[in-house]
Design an enzyme around this catalytic site. Structure first.
Site, PDB file in Angstrom:
ATOM      1  N   LYS A  22       0.754  -1.100  -0.044  1.00  0.00           N
ATOM      2  CA  LYS A  22       0.140  -0.062  -0.049  1.00  0.00           C
ATOM      3  C   LYS A  22       0.976   1.307   0.061  1.00  0.00           C
ATOM      4  O   LYS A  22       0.774   2.149  -0.625  1.00  0.00           O
ATOM      5  CB  LYS A  22      -0.892  -0.085   1.324  1.00  0.00           C
ATOM      6  CG  LYS A  22      -1.570   1.464   1.665  1.00  0.00           C
ATOM      7  CD  LYS A  22      -2.502   1.399   2.756  1.00  0.00           C
ATOM      8  CE  LYS A  22      -1.613   1.677   3.921  1.00  0.00           C
ATOM      9  NZ  LYS A  22      -1.369   2.725   4.172  1.00  0.00           N
ATOM     10  N   ASN A  23       2.123   1.138   0.910  1.00  0.00           N
ATOM     11  CA  ASN A  23       2.796   2.493   0.802  1.00  0.00           C
ATOM     12  C   ASN A  23       3.906   2.536  -0.238  1.00  0.00           C
ATOM     13  O   ASN A  23       4.397   3.713   0.167  1.00  0.00           O
ATOM     14  CB  ASN A  23       3.451   2.635   2.350  1.00  0.00           C
ATOM     15  CG  ASN A  23       2.390   2.565   3.560  1.00  0.00           C
ATOM     16  OD1 ASN A  23       1.357   2.837   3.194  1.00  0.00           O
ATOM     17  ND2 ASN A  23       2.732   2.350   4.811  1.00  0.00           N
ATOM     18  N   CYS A 118      -6.926  12.666  12.752  1.00  0.00           N
ATOM     19  CA  CYS A 118      -6.218  11.080  12.412  1.00  0.00           C
ATOM     20  C   CYS A 118      -6.182  10.429  13.586  1.00  0.00           C
ATOM     21  O   CYS A 118      -5.583  11.073  15.040  1.00  0.00           O
ATOM     22  CB  CYS A 118      -4.934  11.573  11.739  1.00  0.00           C
ATOM     23  SG  CYS A 118      -4.019   9.783  11.677  1.00  0.00           S
ATOM     24  N   ARG A 123       0.014  14.434  12.849  1.00  0.00           N
ATOM     25  CA  ARG A 123       0.560  14.300  11.290  1.00  0.00           C
ATOM     26  C   ARG A 123       0.673  15.632  10.692  1.00  0.00           C
ATOM     27  O   ARG A 123      -0.028  15.861   9.725  1.00  0.00           O
ATOM     28  CB  ARG A 123      -0.575  13.339  10.713  1.00  0.00           C
ATOM     29  CG  ARG A 123      -1.073  12.218  11.224  1.00  0.00           C
ATOM     30  CD  ARG A 123      -0.129  11.183  11.440  1.00  0.00           C
ATOM     31  NE  ARG A 123       0.284  10.445  10.295  1.00  0.00           N
ATOM     32  CZ  ARG A 123      -0.205   9.378   9.549  1.00  0.00           C
ATOM     33  NH1 ARG A 123      -1.414   8.910   9.970  1.00  0.00           N
ATOM     34  NH2 ARG A 123       0.409   8.874   8.494  1.00  0.00           N
ATOM     35  N   ASP A 306       4.447   0.714  12.172  1.00  0.00           N
ATOM     36  CA  ASP A 306       3.339  -0.232  11.589  1.00  0.00           C
ATOM     37  C   ASP A 306       3.067  -1.475  12.033  1.00  0.00           C
ATOM     38  O   ASP A 306       2.193  -2.292  11.491  1.00  0.00           O
ATOM     39  CB  ASP A 306       3.356  -0.087  10.049  1.00  0.00           C
ATOM     40  CG  ASP A 306       2.919   1.393   9.594  1.00  0.00           C
ATOM     41  OD1 ASP A 306       3.470   1.674   8.267  1.00  0.00           O
ATOM     42  OD2 ASP A 306       2.826   2.328  10.250  1.00  0.00           O
ATOM     43  N   ARG A 398      -8.480  -0.329   4.389  1.00  0.00           N
ATOM     44  CA  ARG A 398      -7.598   0.375   3.788  1.00  0.00           C
ATOM     45  C   ARG A 398      -6.231  -0.058   3.306  1.00  0.00           C
ATOM     46  O   ARG A 398      -5.697   0.355   2.606  1.00  0.00           O
ATOM     47  CB  ARG A 398      -7.445   1.581   4.714  1.00  0.00           C
ATOM     48  CG  ARG A 398      -8.705   2.410   4.987  1.00  0.00           C
ATOM     49  CD  ARG A 398      -8.288   3.844   5.715  1.00  0.00           C
ATOM     50  NE  ARG A 398      -7.224   4.434   5.206  1.00  0.00           N
ATOM     51  CZ  ARG A 398      -6.323   5.192   5.819  1.00  0.00           C
ATOM     52  NH1 ARG A 398      -6.598   5.473   7.219  1.00  0.00           N
ATOM     53  NH2 ARG A 398      -5.377   5.944   5.120  1.00  0.00           N
TER      54      ARG A 398
END
Ligand code: EPZ
Length: 418
Positions: A22-23, A118, A123, A306, A398
């Site tokens: 995803k990233n 968030c 962020r 993460d 997501r």
């Protein structure tokens, strides 16, 4: 709203295939704006965040075709007409900020809505904006928007106060057509940044050192389309390694790049998990007694933030005291209160969480507060007595492709309901 229901107690066995990262895909889709041409992403992960960034690109008149049948994304950015993406879509996802650099580079301006709240911290984007200013842009924040204007971008030396992943990516993309050379020092070195650097060079940029702490970008005049296959998702792979550990099972994970998983493999090995790499697969054997460990999240190649929630889930089931220190985000323990509802014994002390392993967890209803917290709660559900219902599962969608199907194929008693 969808939720995932897990009945705990099953051992896991068999194999799981990891999707693309995803990233990696999110910055690469943003970078396709630079090409003004057609870009194809093969083996793309069909994630909610990918849908959102696709819709955002369509809101500035790019053509985006997301083909779920063959996991292919085709983006044509030749028709982009403006640099003000749809605010409601932008607010859905922090990664929308990754459009700033490409839009500034190609069109000399951008106007982006500031994000909504968030769950893992404020962020900020100060490092992004400071870098744009260093390249000659005029940046302003007001009325809920951040705007950038630059008649011309001129290469410069930029030192990042913190190795921010997004700031490194945004500045790489802003610099690819700037006049002269740009150096980004104290850059983030995550594998996803190396992958973005590869994509940028495939479309004709001249990026050297992406994936190290010093990235050099020599400006070019024109860019073009390409076809790119992103790297595997090291965090998804780590999450499935954690599922073997928490259930004390042995599974095979296909889609592993050993170099990218070194910090995760090191800490799981320290815990007593046996991990063998065979090509692009990992045989994860956690059938032996595991022991408590201490962990500190750090920028790559340190232990990834993460994976913090997922490794906490494992340690809640390991006899003894473990300590996890979160150094990247100021508020990334939202999952702790939810885990305690399952019977976990965790005490927060500032940026650290002290975990006492318990003999068993008991299922109940819990809430996903962010993408990785949701994944960690599913991991707890795999061993909790009875049923665990994880609500707000849109967070998990997501960043994980069909997570319940992947766990079901490994033998978990798991289903999605609404
Ligand atoms: C990226 O977010 C990832 N997202 C995150 O993954 C990941 O947790 C994070 O990097 C750290 O590895 C994507 O790649 C889409 P940062 P990003 O800028 O770029 C501070 C997931 O679960 N900071 O490296 O937003 C910031 O507040 C997500 O997949 C500033 O102070 O992360 C944070 O404390 C969650 N000023 C720290 O740096 C800035 O201008 C790390 O942020 C920018 C960041």
């Amino acid at each position: 709203m969808d939720k995932i229901v897990v009945r705990g107690g099953n051992k896991l066995e068999g194999e799981v295939n990891i999707s693309s990262a995803k990233n990696s895909v999110l910055p690469i889709i943003a970078a396709s704006i630079l090409s003004g041409d057609k870009c194809v992403i093969d083996n793309a992960p069909m994630l909610e965040d990918v849908n959102v960034i696709g819709e955002i690109l369509k809101s500035i008149s790019a053509k985006v075709d997301i083909n779920r049948d063959n996991n292919k994304i085709i983006i044509d950015t030749s028709s982009i007409a403006n640099c003000e993406p749809d605010s409601e879509l932008v607010k859905k996802m922090r990664a929308s900020f990754l459009l700033m650099g490409p839009m500034m580079s190609r069109f000399g301006s951008f106007k982006i809505s500031l994000p909504g709240g968030c769950n893992i911290g404020t962020r900020p984007i100060d490092l992004h904006l400071k870098g744009f200013t260093a390249l000659g842009a005029k940046v302003t924040i007001g009325h809920g928007y951040v705007k950038g204007v630059a008649d011309r971008l001129i290469g410069n030396n930029i030192y990042l106060d913190f190795p921010s992943v997004g700031a490194t990516e945004n500045l790489m993309m802003a610099a690819v057509m700037a006049e002269g050379e740009t150096t980004i020092e104290n850059a983030a070195a995550e594998p996803e940044i190396e992958d973005l650097g590869k994509f940028l060079n495939e479309i004709g940029a001249n990026v050297i050192g992406a994936g190290t702490d010093t990235v050099r970008i020599i400006g070019v005049k024109k860019l073009k389309g390409t076809t790119h296959r992103p790297i595997y998702d090291r965090i998804e792979a780590g999450t499935f390694m954690a599922s073997a550990a928490i259930t004390r099972s042995k599974i095979k994970i296909n889609g592993v790049i050993e170099e990218h998983l070194k910090p995760i493999i090191a800490k799981l090995t320290e815990m007593g998990v046996d991990i063998k790499i065979e090509g692009e697969s990992a045989i994860v054997d956690a059938t032996k007694e595991l022991k408590p460990i201490d962990i500190k999240t750090m920028p790559y190649p340190g232990f990834p933030t993460d994976m913090q929630a997922q490794i906490m889930a494992i340690l809640c089931s390991v006899k003894g005291t473990s300590v996890i220190t979160e150094t990247i985000f100021e508020n990334r323990f939202m999952h702790v209160s939810e885990m305690k509802r399952l019977g976990c014994n965790i005490k927060i002390d500032g940026r650290s969480a002290v975990i006492e392993g318990v003999d068993n967890l008991t299922g109940t209803q819990v809430k996903a507060t962010d993408l990785r917290a949701g994944a960690a709660l599913i991991l707890c559900g795999l061993i909790a007595e009875g049923c665990t219902e994880v609500t707000d599962i849109y967070h998990v969608d997501r960043g994980y492709v069909k997570i319940e199907d992947k766990f079901k194929n490994l033998g978990a008693d798991i289903k999605r309901t609404n």
